[in-house]
Every structure is written in structure tokens, then in C-alpha cells.
Design a protein around this motif. Structure first.
Motif, PDB file in Angstrom:
ATOM      1  N   THR A 135     -77.392   1.426  39.665  1.00  0.00           N
ATOM      2  CA  THR A 135     -78.687   1.732  40.168  1.00  0.00           C
ATOM      3  C   THR A 135     -79.669   2.901  39.970  1.00  0.00           C
ATOM      4  OG1 THR A 135     -77.927   2.777  42.365  1.00  0.00           O
ATOM      5  CG2 THR A 135     -77.835   0.202  42.237  1.00  0.00           C
ATOM      6  N   THR A 136     -80.677   3.126  40.350  1.00  0.00           N
ATOM      7  CA  THR A 136     -81.458   4.249  39.884  1.00  0.00           C
ATOM      8  C   THR A 136     -81.517   5.311  41.207  1.00  0.00           C
ATOM      9  OG1 THR A 136     -83.327   3.336  40.461  1.00  0.00           O
ATOM     10  CG2 THR A 136     -82.484   3.695  38.009  1.00  0.00           C
ATOM     11  N   GLU A 137     -81.032   4.868  42.422  1.00  0.00           N
ATOM     12  CA  GLU A 137     -80.931   5.491  43.680  1.00  0.00           C
ATOM     13  C   GLU A 137     -80.188   6.910  43.528  1.00  0.00           C
ATOM     14  OE1 GLU A 137     -79.664   3.105  46.952  1.00  0.00           O
ATOM     15  OE2 GLU A 137     -81.039   1.477  46.494  1.00  0.00           O
ATOM     16  N   ARG A 138     -80.616   7.937  44.206  1.00  0.00           N
ATOM     17  CA  ARG A 138     -80.079   9.020  44.271  1.00  0.00           C
ATOM     18  C   ARG A 138     -78.505   9.053  44.887  1.00  0.00           C
ATOM     19  NH1 ARG A 138     -81.427  14.561  43.815  1.00  0.00           N
ATOM     20  NH2 ARG A 138     -80.154  15.953  45.000  1.00  0.00           N
ATOM     21  N   SER A 139     -77.689   9.727  44.472  1.00  0.00           N
ATOM     22  CA  SER A 139     -76.380   9.672  45.037  1.00  0.00           C
ATOM     23  C   SER A 139     -76.058  11.035  45.793  1.00  0.00           C
ATOM     24  CB  SER A 139     -75.182   9.630  43.896  1.00  0.00           C
ATOM     25  OG  SER A 139     -75.320   8.463  43.074  1.00  0.00           O
ATOM     26  N   GLU A 140     -75.096  10.895  46.804  1.00  0.00           N
ATOM     27  CA  GLU A 140     -75.023  11.888  47.576  1.00  0.00           C
ATOM     28  C   GLU A 140     -74.089  13.070  47.005  1.00  0.00           C
ATOM     29  OE1 GLU A 140     -72.903  12.979  52.125  1.00  0.00           O
ATOM     30  OE2 GLU A 140     -72.972  10.880  51.385  1.00  0.00           O
ATOM     31  N   SER A 141     -74.500  14.277  46.532  1.00  0.00           N
ATOM     32  CA  SER A 141     -73.773  15.148  45.967  1.00  0.00           C
ATOM     33  C   SER A 141     -72.924  16.123  46.854  1.00  0.00           C
ATOM     34  CB  SER A 141     -74.818  16.180  45.044  1.00  0.00           C
ATOM     35  OG  SER A 141     -75.645  16.756  45.881  1.00  0.00           O
ATOM     36  N   ARG A 142     -73.116  16.233  48.065  1.00  0.00           N
ATOM     37  CA  ARG A 142     -72.469  16.955  49.088  1.00  0.00           C
ATOM     38  C   ARG A 142     -72.367  18.357  48.500  1.00  0.00           C
ATOM     39  NH1 ARG A 142     -67.058  13.149  49.923  1.00  0.00           N
ATOM     40  NH2 ARG A 142     -66.684  15.173  51.178  1.00  0.00           N
ATOM     41  N   GLY A 143     -73.414  18.869  48.412  1.00  0.00           N
ATOM     42  CA  GLY A 143     -73.612  20.304  47.928  1.00  0.00           C
ATOM     43  C   GLY A 143     -73.160  20.634  46.254  1.00  0.00           C
ATOM     44  N   LEU A 144     -72.807  19.778  45.526  1.00  0.00           N
ATOM     45  CA  LEU A 144     -72.402  19.972  44.284  1.00  0.00           C
ATOM     46  C   LEU A 144     -73.657  19.984  43.417  1.00  0.00           C
ATOM     47  CD1 LEU A 144     -69.220  17.713  43.370  1.00  0.00           C
ATOM     48  CD2 LEU A 144     -69.527  20.293  44.080  1.00  0.00           C
ATOM     49  N   LYS A 145     -73.757  20.809  42.279  1.00  0.00           N
ATOM     50  CA  LYS A 145     -75.097  21.032  41.572  1.00  0.00           C
ATOM     51  C   LYS A 145     -74.814  20.406  40.143  1.00  0.00           C
ATOM     52  CE  LYS A 145     -77.061  25.114  43.790  1.00  0.00           C
ATOM     53  NZ  LYS A 145     -77.538  26.517  43.642  1.00  0.00           N
ATOM     54  N   LEU A 146     -74.759  18.924  40.352  1.00  0.00           N
ATOM     55  CA  LEU A 146     -74.180  18.255  39.018  1.00  0.00           C
ATOM     56  C   LEU A 146     -75.713  17.886  38.251  1.00  0.00           C
ATOM     57  CD1 LEU A 146     -72.534  15.500  41.111  1.00  0.00           C
ATOM     58  CD2 LEU A 146     -71.396  17.184  39.337  1.00  0.00           C
ATOM     59  N   PRO A 147     -75.293  17.732  36.848  1.00  0.00           N
ATOM     60  CA  PRO A 147     -76.444  17.600  35.908  1.00  0.00           C
ATOM     61  C   PRO A 147     -77.293  16.152  36.186  1.00  0.00           C
ATOM     62  CG  PRO A 147     -74.473  17.259  34.786  1.00  0.00           C
ATOM     63  CD  PRO A 147     -74.199  17.557  36.362  1.00  0.00           C
ATOM     64  N   PHE A 148     -76.953  15.323  37.095  1.00  0.00           N
ATOM     65  CA  PHE A 148     -77.355  14.218  37.241  1.00  0.00           C
ATOM     66  C   PHE A 148     -77.560  14.093  38.689  1.00  0.00           C
ATOM     67  CE2 PHE A 148     -73.408  13.533  35.101  1.00  0.00           C
ATOM     68  CZ  PHE A 148     -72.812  13.528  36.163  1.00  0.00           C
ATOM     69  N   SER A 149     -78.485  13.169  39.173  1.00  0.00           N
ATOM     70  CA  SER A 149     -78.864  12.831  40.470  1.00  0.00           C
ATOM     71  C   SER A 149     -78.289  11.554  41.114  1.00  0.00           C
ATOM     72  CB  SER A 149     -80.163  12.917  40.921  1.00  0.00           C
ATOM     73  OG  SER A 149     -80.910  11.847  40.137  1.00  0.00           O
ATOM     74  N   THR A 150     -77.808  10.595  39.965  1.00  0.00           N
ATOM     75  CA  THR A 150     -77.326   9.210  40.427  1.00  0.00           C
ATOM     76  C   THR A 150     -76.036   9.173  39.282  1.00  0.00           C
ATOM     77  OG1 THR A 150     -79.667   8.142  40.179  1.00  0.00           O
ATOM     78  CG2 THR A 150     -77.746   6.872  40.097  1.00  0.00           C
ATOM     79  N   PHE A 151     -75.072   8.947  39.902  1.00  0.00           N
ATOM     80  CA  PHE A 151     -73.656   8.949  39.381  1.00  0.00           C
ATOM     81  C   PHE A 151     -72.714   8.091  40.298  1.00  0.00           C
ATOM     82  CE2 PHE A 151     -74.370  12.573  42.257  1.00  0.00           C
ATOM     83  CZ  PHE A 151     -73.047  12.484  43.396  1.00  0.00           C
ATOM     84  N   THR A 152     -71.535   7.846  39.939  1.00  0.00           N
ATOM     85  CA  THR A 152     -70.322   7.263  40.461  1.00  0.00           C
ATOM     86  C   THR A 152     -69.374   8.316  40.500  1.00  0.00           C
ATOM     87  OG1 THR A 152     -69.543   6.262  38.514  1.00  0.00           O
ATOM     88  CG2 THR A 152     -71.009   4.931  39.928  1.00  0.00           C
ATOM     89  N   THR A 153     -68.330   8.052  41.483  1.00  0.00           N
ATOM     90  CA  THR A 153     -67.449   9.331  41.728  1.00  0.00           C
ATOM     91  C   THR A 153     -66.028   8.370  41.994  1.00  0.00           C
ATOM     92  OG1 THR A 153     -66.656  11.395  42.856  1.00  0.00           O
ATOM     93  CG2 THR A 153     -67.947   9.615  44.059  1.00  0.00           C
ATOM     94  N   ASN A 154     -65.034   9.116  41.539  1.00  0.00           N
ATOM     95  CA  ASN A 154     -63.587   8.740  41.886  1.00  0.00           C
ATOM     96  C   ASN A 154     -62.625   9.959  42.016  1.00  0.00           C
ATOM     97  OD1 ASN A 154     -61.376   7.199  42.562  1.00  0.00           O
ATOM     98  ND2 ASN A 154     -62.270   5.458  41.413  1.00  0.00           N
TER      99      ASN A 154
END
Length: 255
Positions: A135-154
Motif C-alpha cells: 500500500t502507499t499508506e504511511r507506516s508507523e516509524s516510532r521515532g525512527l528517521k527512515l528514508p521512506f515513509s511506507t515500509f514493512t518491518t520484521n
């Protein structure tokens, strides 16, 4: 874990990553076992029947070289596919540990993360397939300054040991980052530049045209960041990380 020359084994697959969810999960990194010949695909994986782990050649003297020789995908229609050297997105080596990320033969937004430890040679200790966001919905970064706003995490632990390395993956549509917490490793595994991050921490960075890695010591542990992004992106991310002693590591806060 050691392989025999004729051994072919299978890696179990994380259903959350393959289905493209953005929820964080914690799993033990799979150690390929001689007793496992094949497995059925997990729910949510529609095309790949199995991921085979093969013995690398004696000429595969780096984790990156070994990774492209060890992975083989088998699809439900019987066709097979293997990664090539061009599919190596990043290779981070630090002391006796290494992390390799590959572009999966499945196609765009599909990645494979491999964990290596060195004894007499580089030994594969775990494999984690990862899929970028659907999807293109913004993901919750929880304070991390990532180079993308939409991502999956594990999140993956390399073994069952109490002090086992832990790696968090952040997969975007065109790039993937790993943040790892390791037992303390030496900083001189390869030529590096010493930099001071925005938070005052001294870090070691390495960069090529395709990839970058960054590492620093924190308490009695080492933090290693790697991915197919610029080193400047890793510096920004590293400065947003809390101490490894924080119970929320690698997350530093809320949105």
C-alpha cells in the motif's frame, strides 16, 4: 550448522513478511536442517513452493559470493530461479558476523536477508524473506528517521542463545535496511571512515556506489546498520536510535 557436499535443505518462511504486513513480528532465524527436505509454502505465499539452501562452492570466500550460490527458489509450476551477483543489494561484514541482502528472483519489492557467522569459513545461520509494502499508506516509524515513509518491518534473532544477535529489517519498495544488535565486534574489518553522528556518537562508515554500512559501539554491544541506501541516510537513522540498553530499541519514541 555445517553442510555436506550433497546436502540440499529448505528454509521455513515468515508468513507476515511474505504477506506484506507492516506489523512487527519476532521470530528465530531459521537454521537450515539436514533433516528437512522440503516444506509447503506458508499462507499468503501464492507462487513460491519452496526456498532451497544449497552448498556454496569453495570459491565462495565472502558471504555475498556464497549467498547467490546458496539460494534457489522453486515455483509451484516447477520452474526454478536463482539470484545473481547483480541481485546483491548489500553485504555488511563486521568481525565474525555478516548480513547480506538480496533482491529476490521473485521480482520487485521482494528481498532475502541472509545471516552469516565465520568459523573456518562463512556459515549461513539464518534466512529471512522480506516483502516491501503493498500500500502507499504511511507506516508507523516510532521515532525512527527512515528514508521512506511506507515500509514493512520484521525482527529476527539469529539463534536461541541469550546473547544472540538480533536484526530488524525495514523494507521499502526500492530499498531495504537492516539494524542489528550484535555482541561486541571489532571495528576494523575493512577500510572505514570515522564520523561523528548528530547525537555525538563516533561511528565507522563504509560506502560503495550501491550500498552502505555504519557501525558503532554501545555499552558492550555493537550496532550495525546496512542497506542499499547512501551512508548519509544511515547517519540520520543511526542518530535517531536509542541506546541498546533501552527496552524499546531500535525504536526511540512515537510518531
Amino acid at each position: 550448522m555445517r553442510f555436506t557436499k550433497s546436502m540440499t535443505t529448505i528454509v521455513l518462511i515468515s508468513s507476515c513478511v511474505l504477506s506484506g504486513c507492516t506489523m512487527e513480528t519476532k521470530e528465530h532465524a531459521v537454521k537450515p536442517s539436514a533433516e528437512v527436505a522440503s516444506v509447503k509454502p506458508t499462507k499468503g505465499q501464492k507462487e513460491v513452493e519452496e526456498i532451497l539452501i544449497k552448498e556454496p562452492s569453495v570459491d565462495a570466500d565472502t558471504p555475498g559470493k556464497a549467498s547467490v550460490e546458496q539460494i534457489q527458489l522453486t515455483y509451484k509450476n516447477g520452474q526454478t530461479a536463482v539470484p545473481t551477483n547483480d541481485d546483491i543489494l548489500s553485504e555488511a561484514i563486521l568481525g565474525q558476523k555478516a548480513i547480506v541482502t538480496l533482491q529476490s528472483p521473485e521480482g520487485p519489492h521482494h528481498y532475502i536477508v541472509l545471516f552469516y557467522e565465520q568459523s573456518d569459513r562463512w556459515i549461513l545461520t539464518g534466512v529471512l524473506p522480506a516483502t516491501g509494502p503493498v500500500t502507499t499508506e504511511r507506516s508507523e516509524s516510532r521515532g525512527l528517521k527512515l528514508p521512506f515513509s511506507t515500509f514493512t518491518t520484521n525482527e529476527m534473532s539469529w539463534s536461541d542463545a541469550e546473547d544472540a544477535p538480533i536484526t530488524w529489517t525495514f523494507a521499502g519498495k526500492e530499498s531495504i535496511l537492516t539494524v542489528s544488535k550484535l555482541p561486541q565486534q571489532p571495528m576494523d574489518s575493512k577500510p572505514s571512515e570515522v564520523v561523528t553522528l548528530a547525537n555525538g556518537i563516533e561511528a565507522y562508515v563504509h560506502e560503495t556506489k550501491r550500498e552502505a554500512s555504519l557501525s558503532y559501539q554501545d555499552s558492550e554491544q555493537t550496532v550495525l546498520l546496512a542497506g542499499n541506501v547512501s551512508v548519509d541516510r544511515l547517519k540520520i537513522l543511526a542518530a535517531s536510535l536509542p541506546s541498546v540498553t533501552s527496552g524499546s530499541f531500535p525504536y526511540g519514541g512515537t510518531e
